[in-house]
Write a protein that holds these residues in place. Structure first.
Motif, PDB file in Angstrom:
ATOM      1  N   PHE A   1       6.257  19.177 -19.993  1.00 27.64           N
ATOM      2  CA  PHE A   1       5.321  19.345 -19.618  1.00 27.64           C
ATOM      3  C   PHE A   1       5.403  20.803 -18.780  1.00 27.64           C
ATOM      4  O   PHE A   1       4.516  21.849 -18.415  1.00 27.64           O
ATOM      5  N   ALA A   2       6.653  21.437 -18.709  1.00 24.20           N
ATOM      6  CA  ALA A   2       7.060  22.660 -18.494  1.00 24.20           C
ATOM      7  C   ALA A   2       7.220  23.226 -19.587  1.00 24.20           C
ATOM      8  O   ALA A   2       6.393  23.209 -20.486  1.00 24.20           O
ATOM      9  N   ARG A   3       6.476  25.098 -18.754  1.00 25.88           N
ATOM     10  CA  ARG A   3       6.299  26.419 -19.536  1.00 25.88           C
ATOM     11  C   ARG A   3       7.012  27.325 -19.382  1.00 25.88           C
ATOM     12  O   ARG A   3       6.927  28.398 -18.513  1.00 25.88           O
ATOM     13  N   PRO A   4       8.400  26.925 -20.677  1.00 24.09           N
ATOM     14  CA  PRO A   4       9.687  28.172 -19.679  1.00 24.09           C
ATOM     15  C   PRO A   4       8.357  29.343 -20.598  1.00 24.09           C
ATOM     16  O   PRO A   4       8.275  29.284 -21.960  1.00 24.09           O
ATOM     17  N   GLY A   5       9.429  30.731 -19.943  1.00 27.00           N
ATOM     18  CA  GLY A   5       8.790  31.499 -20.736  1.00 27.00           C
ATOM     19  C   GLY A   5       9.901  31.873 -22.002  1.00 27.00           C
ATOM     20  O   GLY A   5      10.349  31.214 -23.160  1.00 27.00           O
TER      21      GLY A   5
ATOM     22  N   SER B   1       0.710  -1.240   0.005  1.00 24.10           N
ATOM     23  CA  SER B   1       0.164   0.169  -0.203  1.00 24.10           C
ATOM     24  C   SER B   1       0.951   1.425   0.294  1.00 24.10           C
ATOM     25  O   SER B   1       0.484   2.403  -0.953  1.00 24.10           O
ATOM     26  N   LYS B   2       1.634   1.052   0.926  1.00 23.01           N
ATOM     27  CA  LYS B   2       2.627   2.498   0.699  1.00 23.01           C
ATOM     28  C   LYS B   2       3.414   2.401  -0.541  1.00 23.01           C
ATOM     29  O   LYS B   2       3.990   3.555  -0.651  1.00 23.01           O
ATOM     30  N   ALA B   3       3.916   1.846  -1.178  1.00 19.57           N
ATOM     31  CA  ALA B   3       4.885   1.308  -2.372  1.00 19.57           C
ATOM     32  C   ALA B   3       3.817   2.146  -3.233  1.00 19.57           C
ATOM     33  O   ALA B   3       4.369   2.629  -3.544  1.00 19.57           O
ATOM     34  N   ASN B   4       2.879   1.519  -3.430  1.00 21.30           N
ATOM     35  CA  ASN B   4       1.801   1.646  -4.797  1.00 21.30           C
ATOM     36  C   ASN B   4       1.685   3.788  -4.574  1.00 21.30           C
ATOM     37  O   ASN B   4       1.429   4.430  -5.118  1.00 21.30           O
ATOM     38  N   GLY B   5       1.337   3.976  -3.076  1.00 18.61           N
ATOM     39  CA  GLY B   5       0.692   5.178  -2.890  1.00 18.61           C
ATOM     40  C   GLY B   5       2.324   6.306  -3.665  1.00 18.61           C
ATOM     41  O   GLY B   5       1.668   7.281  -3.549  1.00 18.61           O
ATOM     42  N   LEU B   6       3.154   6.088  -2.381  1.00 17.90           N
ATOM     43  CA  LEU B   6       4.154   6.723  -2.670  1.00 17.90           C
ATOM     44  C   LEU B   6       4.602   6.381  -4.385  1.00 17.90           C
ATOM     45  O   LEU B   6       5.332   8.069  -5.018  1.00 17.90           O
ATOM     46  N   LEU B   7       4.166   5.672  -5.313  1.00 12.51           N
ATOM     47  CA  LEU B   7       4.944   5.664  -6.765  1.00 12.51           C
ATOM     48  C   LEU B   7       3.747   6.215  -7.508  1.00 12.51           C
ATOM     49  O   LEU B   7       3.869   6.993  -8.177  1.00 12.51           O
ATOM     50  N   ALA B   8       2.203   6.053  -7.007  1.00  9.98           N
ATOM     51  CA  ALA B   8       1.227   7.260  -7.503  1.00  9.98           C
ATOM     52  C   ALA B   8       1.440   8.588  -7.761  1.00  9.98           C
ATOM     53  O   ALA B   8       1.444   9.526  -7.996  1.00  9.98           O
ATOM     54  N   ARG B   9       2.332   8.856  -6.289  1.00  8.07           N
ATOM     55  CA  ARG B   9       2.299  10.318  -6.375  1.00  8.07           C
ATOM     56  C   ARG B   9       3.840  10.889  -7.452  1.00  8.07           C
ATOM     57  O   ARG B   9       4.075  12.115  -7.538  1.00  8.07           O
ATOM     58  N   GLY B  10       4.663  10.058  -8.367  1.00 10.29           N
ATOM     59  CA  GLY B  10       5.672  10.380  -8.621  1.00 10.29           C
ATOM     60  C   GLY B  10       6.958  10.092  -8.091  1.00 10.29           C
ATOM     61  O   GLY B  10       7.809  10.422  -8.631  1.00 10.29           O
ATOM     62  N   TYR B  11       6.910   9.730  -6.788  1.00  9.72           N
ATOM     63  CA  TYR B  11       8.124   8.980  -6.152  1.00  9.72           C
ATOM     64  C   TYR B  11       9.041   7.518  -6.584  1.00  9.72           C
ATOM     65  O   TYR B  11       8.437   7.248  -7.452  1.00  9.72           O
ATOM     66  N   GLY B  12      10.632   7.531  -5.995  1.00  9.24           N
ATOM     67  CA  GLY B  12      11.627   6.529  -7.019  1.00  9.24           C
ATOM     68  C   GLY B  12      11.403   5.205  -6.389  1.00  9.24           C
ATOM     69  O   GLY B  12      10.626   5.839  -5.076  1.00  9.24           O
TER      70      GLY B  12
ATOM     71  N   VAL C   1       7.060   9.355 -14.812  1.00  5.80           N
ATOM     72  CA  VAL C   1       6.449  10.400 -15.595  1.00  5.80           C
ATOM     73  C   VAL C   1       5.152  11.081 -15.129  1.00  5.80           C
ATOM     74  O   VAL C   1       5.049  12.394 -14.954  1.00  5.80           O
ATOM     75  N   ALA C   2       4.917  10.565 -13.437  1.00  8.29           N
ATOM     76  CA  ALA C   2       3.939  10.718 -12.692  1.00  8.29           C
ATOM     77  C   ALA C   2       4.451  13.034 -12.315  1.00  8.29           C
ATOM     78  O   ALA C   2       3.636  13.609 -11.926  1.00  8.29           O
ATOM     79  N   LEU C   3       5.827  12.261 -11.899  1.00  6.16           N
ATOM     80  CA  LEU C   3       6.153  13.563 -11.161  1.00  6.16           C
ATOM     81  C   LEU C   3       6.531  14.612 -12.053  1.00  6.16           C
ATOM     82  O   LEU C   3       6.368  15.529 -11.631  1.00  6.16           O
ATOM     83  N   ALA C   4       7.252  14.093 -13.284  1.00  2.41           N
ATOM     84  CA  ALA C   4       6.975  15.463 -14.358  1.00  2.41           C
ATOM     85  C   ALA C   4       6.325  16.497 -14.553  1.00  2.41           C
ATOM     86  O   ALA C   4       6.115  17.158 -15.225  1.00  2.41           O
ATOM     87  N   LYS C   5       5.065  15.373 -14.969  1.00  2.00           N
ATOM     88  CA  LYS C   5       3.524  15.979 -15.052  1.00  2.00           C
ATOM     89  C   LYS C   5       3.136  17.086 -13.514  1.00  2.00           C
ATOM     90  O   LYS C   5       2.453  18.024 -14.192  1.00  2.00           O
ATOM     91  N   ARG C   6       3.209  16.025 -12.335  1.00  2.00           N
ATOM     92  CA  ARG C   6       2.686  16.753 -11.019  1.00  2.00           C
ATOM     93  C   ARG C   6       3.682  18.594 -11.389  1.00  2.00           C
ATOM     94  O   ARG C   6       2.828  19.387 -10.839  1.00  2.00           O
ATOM     95  N   ARG C   7       4.972  18.307 -11.579  1.00  2.00           N
ATOM     96  CA  ARG C   7       5.767  19.149 -10.916  1.00  2.00           C
ATOM     97  C   ARG C   7       6.501  20.187 -12.135  1.00  2.00           C
ATOM     98  O   ARG C   7       6.706  21.166 -12.310  1.00  2.00           O
TER      99      ARG C   7
END
Length: 192
Positions: free
Chosen positions: A138-142, A83-94, A127-133
């Protein structure tokens, strides 16, 4: 004028020292309230013993109490680790961050190994981390960003991805990806 709440604080009774019944009740209340591991339950009970003291016969057998709770199914290290591993992975942690979190929770090495993410899961988490952050594509550079500013932004993104527990190869792949489709294809290639 005397503050009424200050007077109440001084008169507060200290909690009773623990005995076998109170220790069992504390443990039961804790596992009913929180999803926990045997290691976390053990640390909690040890802390409560330090805070409140012991008035029972002999020394408390915390290990036997934790083992009894595990045998009854109140505490399940394998389910907690998954459960803890799945939760961390879903939030983008490695994988490294998952390993550290499970080790801190007192999970055995074998169970931690079983809960470790596969390559495909690790890529999808990156990829989930990249999308979230908003890293990489996924970045929007000026529009007025200089080459030096873009380089600094990429270095900061690399560092953040590595701190989240991903390997350098995954971090570099995310930061250097030109399009979102390229990054998602890289993540899905590991499924095969």
């Amino acid at each position: 004028m005397v503050d009424a709440s200050a007077t109440r604080r001084r008169n507060r009774r200290s909690p009773k020292p623990l005995d076998r019944t109170r220790l069992n009740d504390l443990a039961l209340h804790y596992v009913a309230r929180f999803a926990t591991s045997t290691g976390k339950l053990r640390k909690y009970l040890q802390r409560k013993l330090r805070e409140r003291g012991w008035e029972g016969d002999g020394q408390p057998d915390i290990d036997a109490l934790v083992e009894r709770f595990a045998d009854k199914g109140y505490v399940d290290d394998e389910a907690y680790a998954r459960s803890k591993a799945n939760g961390l992975l879903a939030r983008g942690y490695g994988a490294r961050r998952v390993e550290e979190t499970l080790r801190a929770a007192g999970i055995d090495e074998e169970v931690r190994g079983d809960a470790a993410p596969e390559e495909a899961e690790a890529r999808q988490a990156a990829v989930a981390l990249a999308k979230r952050r908003r890293f990489g594509p996924f970045a929007r550079p000026g529009s007025d960003e200089t080459v030096e500013e873009a380089h600094k932004r990429r270095e900061k993104q690399l560092a953040a991805i590595i701190r989240a527990g991903h390997g350098f190869d995954h971090a570099r792949r995310i930061v250097e990806a030109r399009t979102i489709e390229e990054l998602e294809e890289w993540a899905w290639d590991a499924q095969d």
